[in-house]
Scaffold this motif. Structure first.
Motif, PDB file in Angstrom:
ATOM      1  N   CYS A 218     -29.148   8.045  -0.019  1.00 21.51           N
ATOM      2  CA  CYS A 218     -28.389   7.257  -0.996  1.00 21.51           C
ATOM      3  C   CYS A 218     -26.889   7.322  -0.711  1.00 21.51           C
ATOM      4  N   PHE A 219     -26.246   6.171  -0.752  1.00 18.40           N
ATOM      5  CA  PHE A 219     -24.800   6.064  -0.537  1.00 18.40           C
ATOM      6  C   PHE A 219     -24.165   5.543  -1.823  1.00 18.40           C
ATOM      7  N   ILE A 220     -23.459   6.410  -2.546  1.00 17.63           N
ATOM      8  CA  ILE A 220     -22.748   5.984  -3.757  1.00 17.63           C
ATOM      9  C   ILE A 220     -21.398   5.427  -3.312  1.00 17.63           C
ATOM     10  N   ASP A 226     -10.852   9.263  -7.353  1.00 17.84           N
ATOM     11  CA  ASP A 226      -9.739  10.090  -7.826  1.00 17.84           C
ATOM     12  C   ASP A 226     -10.325  11.399  -8.344  1.00 17.84           C
ATOM     13  N   GLY A 227     -10.797  11.408  -9.579  1.00 18.86           N
ATOM     14  CA  GLY A 227     -11.569  12.534 -10.074  1.00 18.86           C
ATOM     15  C   GLY A 227     -13.032  12.343  -9.692  1.00 18.86           C
ATOM     16  N   PRO A 228     -13.786  13.430  -9.507  1.00 19.45           N
ATOM     17  CA  PRO A 228     -15.161  13.306  -9.010  1.00 19.45           C
ATOM     18  C   PRO A 228     -16.216  13.145 -10.091  1.00 19.45           C
ATOM     19  N   GLY A 229     -15.825  13.192 -11.365  1.00 16.66           N
ATOM     20  CA  GLY A 229     -16.792  13.273 -12.460  1.00 16.66           C
ATOM     21  C   GLY A 229     -17.885  12.228 -12.425  1.00 16.66           C
ATOM     22  N   SER A 230     -17.524  10.946 -12.378  1.00 16.66           N
ATOM     23  CA  SER A 230     -18.527   9.879 -12.434  1.00 16.66           C
ATOM     24  C   SER A 230     -19.398   9.869 -11.184  1.00 16.66           C
ATOM     25  N   PHE A 231     -18.825  10.234 -10.046  1.00 12.83           N
ATOM     26  CA  PHE A 231     -19.602  10.289  -8.806  1.00 12.83           C
ATOM     27  C   PHE A 231     -20.640  11.413  -8.867  1.00 12.83           C
ATOM     28  N   LEU A 232     -20.231  12.565  -9.384  1.00 13.06           N
ATOM     29  CA  LEU A 232     -21.152  13.700  -9.449  1.00 13.06           C
ATOM     30  C   LEU A 232     -22.260  13.462 -10.470  1.00 13.06           C
ATOM     31  N   LYS A 233     -21.928  12.793 -11.571  1.00 12.87           N
ATOM     32  CA  LYS A 233     -22.975  12.439 -12.546  1.00 12.87           C
ATOM     33  C   LYS A 233     -23.994  11.508 -11.903  1.00 12.87           C
ATOM     34  N   ALA A 234     -23.491  10.548 -11.133  1.00 15.25           N
ATOM     35  CA  ALA A 234     -24.385   9.625 -10.443  1.00 15.25           C
ATOM     36  C   ALA A 234     -25.248  10.367  -9.420  1.00 15.25           C
ATOM     37  N   ALA A 235     -24.633  11.302  -8.703  1.00 13.74           N
ATOM     38  CA  ALA A 235     -25.374  12.087  -7.705  1.00 13.74           C
ATOM     39  C   ALA A 235     -26.470  12.917  -8.371  1.00 13.74           C
ATOM     40  N   ASP A 236     -26.152  13.481  -9.521  1.00 11.62           N
ATOM     41  CA  ASP A 236     -27.154  14.291 -10.236  1.00 11.62           C
ATOM     42  C   ASP A 236     -28.333  13.431 -10.686  1.00 11.62           C
ATOM     43  N   VAL A 237     -28.037  12.215 -11.150  1.00 13.10           N
ATOM     44  CA  VAL A 237     -29.111  11.307 -11.566  1.00 13.10           C
ATOM     45  C   VAL A 237     -29.989  10.949 -10.368  1.00 13.10           C
ATOM     46  N   ASP A 261     -12.768  20.581  -4.131  1.00 14.20           N
ATOM     47  CA  ASP A 261     -13.424  21.872  -4.397  1.00 14.20           C
ATOM     48  C   ASP A 261     -14.659  21.680  -5.275  1.00 14.20           C
ATOM     49  N   ILE A 262     -14.538  20.803  -6.277  1.00 16.00           N
ATOM     50  CA  ILE A 262     -15.665  20.546  -7.184  1.00 16.00           C
ATOM     51  C   ILE A 262     -16.815  19.890  -6.425  1.00 16.00           C
ATOM     52  N   ILE A 263     -16.480  18.923  -5.562  1.00 19.45           N
ATOM     53  CA  ILE A 263     -17.513  18.263  -4.759  1.00 19.45           C
ATOM     54  C   ILE A 263     -18.158  19.257  -3.799  1.00 19.45           C
ATOM     55  N   GLU A 264     -17.346  20.152  -3.249  1.00 20.07           N
ATOM     56  CA  GLU A 264     -17.853  21.165  -2.313  1.00 20.07           C
ATOM     57  C   GLU A 264     -18.926  22.032  -2.974  1.00 20.07           C
ATOM     58  N   GLN A 265     -18.764  22.274  -4.270  1.00 18.33           N
ATOM     59  CA  GLN A 265     -19.697  23.140  -4.994  1.00 18.33           C
ATOM     60  C   GLN A 265     -20.952  22.410  -5.467  1.00 18.33           C
ATOM     61  N   SER A 266     -20.960  21.085  -5.341  1.00 20.89           N
ATOM     62  CA  SER A 266     -22.104  20.307  -5.818  1.00 20.89           C
ATOM     63  C   SER A 266     -23.251  20.383  -4.807  1.00 20.89           C
ATOM     64  N   SER A 267     -24.398  20.812  -5.274  1.00 20.79           N
ATOM     65  CA  SER A 267     -25.561  20.887  -4.399  1.00 20.79           C
ATOM     66  C   SER A 267     -26.178  19.510  -4.165  1.00 20.79           C
ATOM     67  N   VAL A 269     -24.496  16.620  -3.535  1.00 23.47           N
ATOM     68  CA  VAL A 269     -23.751  15.785  -2.585  1.00 23.47           C
ATOM     69  C   VAL A 269     -23.790  16.400  -1.188  1.00 23.47           C
ATOM     70  N   HIS A 270     -24.206  15.605  -0.212  1.00 20.39           N
ATOM     71  CA  HIS A 270     -24.270  16.066   1.178  1.00 20.39           C
ATOM     72  C   HIS A 270     -22.920  15.904   1.868  1.00 20.39           C
ATOM     73  N   LYS A 271     -22.306  14.720   1.750  1.00 22.04           N
ATOM     74  CA  LYS A 271     -21.019  14.447   2.376  1.00 22.04           C
ATOM     75  C   LYS A 271     -20.207  13.509   1.495  1.00 22.04           C
ATOM     76  N   ILE A 272     -18.878  13.574   1.642  1.00 22.60           N
ATOM     77  CA  ILE A 272     -18.004  12.574   1.047  1.00 22.60           C
ATOM     78  C   ILE A 272     -17.235  11.914   2.184  1.00 22.60           C
ATOM     79  N   ILE A 273     -17.285  10.591   2.217  1.00 27.40           N
ATOM     80  CA  ILE A 273     -16.694   9.823   3.314  1.00 27.40           C
ATOM     81  C   ILE A 273     -15.623   8.899   2.752  1.00 27.40           C
ATOM     82  N   VAL A 274     -14.402   9.013   3.272  1.00 28.19           N
ATOM     83  CA  VAL A 274     -13.291   8.161   2.840  1.00 28.19           C
ATOM     84  C   VAL A 274     -12.551   7.668   4.081  1.00 28.19           C
ATOM     85  N   THR A 275     -11.681   6.685   3.912  1.00 28.76           N
ATOM     86  CA  THR A 275     -10.812   6.255   5.011  1.00 28.76           C
ATOM     87  C   THR A 275      -9.471   6.972   4.883  1.00 28.76           C
ATOM     88  N   ASN A 276      -8.600   6.751   5.850  1.00 23.74           N
ATOM     89  CA  ASN A 276      -7.286   7.406   5.828  1.00 23.74           C
ATOM     90  C   ASN A 276      -6.182   6.503   5.283  1.00 23.74           C
TER      91      ASN A 276
END
Length: 321
Positions: A218-220, A226-237, A261-267, A269-276
């Motif tokens: 799955c690719f969210i 910005d903040g990871p909250g909504s992404f992590l909730k989606a990942a948990d679902v 750091d919060i994303i790093e601790q999430s079991s 999420v496998h990876k976070i991919i962004v551009t520069n």
């Protein structure tokens, strides 16, 4: 690229250096000074008379200082008789404030557009605006480049089992972006739907997945994180629905405060991919084992070259550079 000058602001020197090196024109001299009272002074160190000027300045964590730096640099070049001034703004600041959300609130993205016009900008090159309506705030050309071809290329080259994958929108607002990438990759898409439930004592929110994600990669996807909250909730679902592996993908990796750091601790999420497009400190890069960064400098270089030569940039909407 004759009669061209390329200047770099101080917001994202790493990206500016990549762009200038690939253009092969050399960085033009400009001195940025900050006085004790926090005022900014710009001194252009070379003649720009009758030159096609490009100024590279992205949004950053010190966003207001860098906006003023860009305005002053544009105005300095314009009043020094530059034939055209193009602002290359990979991440457009205040892009989330493109409409009036509250009574007596400001449409700040339009204010930024007005400030750029007043400073004397002739052309804007940016990437993945939070809302396409921002283009309508300008009365001059705005090229809104897409990171999608580069993201699709990265997925194809680095995730071998992507064909057994699903592009996921974490809310209904991201459905168009998700379906576009899914079509490009020729894979399915899904959406997380939130339902507000109200009973006699309290209200609650229930998230359901529209689409099949069981056993799939799955690719969210969204335009920025910005903040990871909504992404992590989606990942948990998605994890609850037995997704095989979960990636977070965004064009602009703002990642404020301790988001990484919060994303790093999430079991989940496998990876976070962004551009520069947005500057990420080396300290953050070194601390994270999940962060992957896609270089989109080639897209911006080709946009600059085509703009200077008067060529169409529509090729860049469908092809990665």
């Amino acid at each position: 690229m004759r009669k061209t000058k390329v200047f770099s602001g101080s917001s994202h020197p790493e990206l500016a250096s990549l762009i200038i090196d690939k253009l092969g024109v050399g960085a033009s001299s400009a001195t940025v000074k900050r006085f004790a009272n926090r005022e900014t002074s710009i001194e252009i160190g070379t003649s720009v008379r009758d030159q096609d000027v490009f100024i590279i300045q992205s949004g950053s964590s010190t966003i207001n200082d860098h906006i003023m730096e860009l305005m002053i640099m544009i105005n300095a070049c314009k009043t020094s008789s530059a034939s055209r001034v193009t602002a290359v703004i990979p991440y457009f600041p205040y892009g989330k404030q493109s409409k009036q959300k509250k009574t007596r609130g400001a449409i700040t993205a339009k204010l930024i557009a007005n400030m750029l016009a007043t400073a004397g900008v002739d052309h804007i090159i940016t990437m993945d605006l939070h809302s396409s309506v921002i283009q309508g705030f300008f009365d001059r050309p705005v090229d809104n480049l897409l990171a999608e071809p580069s993201i699709a290329k990265y997925i194809k080259e680095h995730i071998p089992d992507y064909t057994d994958g699903v592009i996921v929108a974490k809310n209904a607002g991201g459905a168009k972006r998700v379906t576009s990438l899914a079509d490009r990759l020729k894979i399915g898409f899904a959406m997380i739907q939130k339902e507000h439930q109200i009973n006699a004592d309290e209200s609650s929110e229930k998230s359901t997945v529209v689409g099949d994600v069981k056993g799939k990669v799955c690719f969210i996807v969204d335009d920025l994180i910005d903040g990871p909250g909504s992404f992590l909730k989606a990942a948990d679902v998605l994890a609850e629905h037995e997704a095989k592996r979960i990636y977070i993908i965004a064009t602009h990796g703002i990642l404020s405060n301790d988001s990484l750091d919060i994303i790093e601790q999430s079991s989940a999420v496998h990876k976070i991919i962004v551009t520069n497009t947005y500057p990420i400190t080396q300290e953050k890069k070194d601390k994270s084992t999940k962060l992957e960064i896609i270089d989109i400098s080639g897209v911006l270089v080709e946009a600059i070259r085509r703009t200077h030569n008067g060529e169409s940039i529509s090729y860049l909407f469908d092809n990665a550079i």
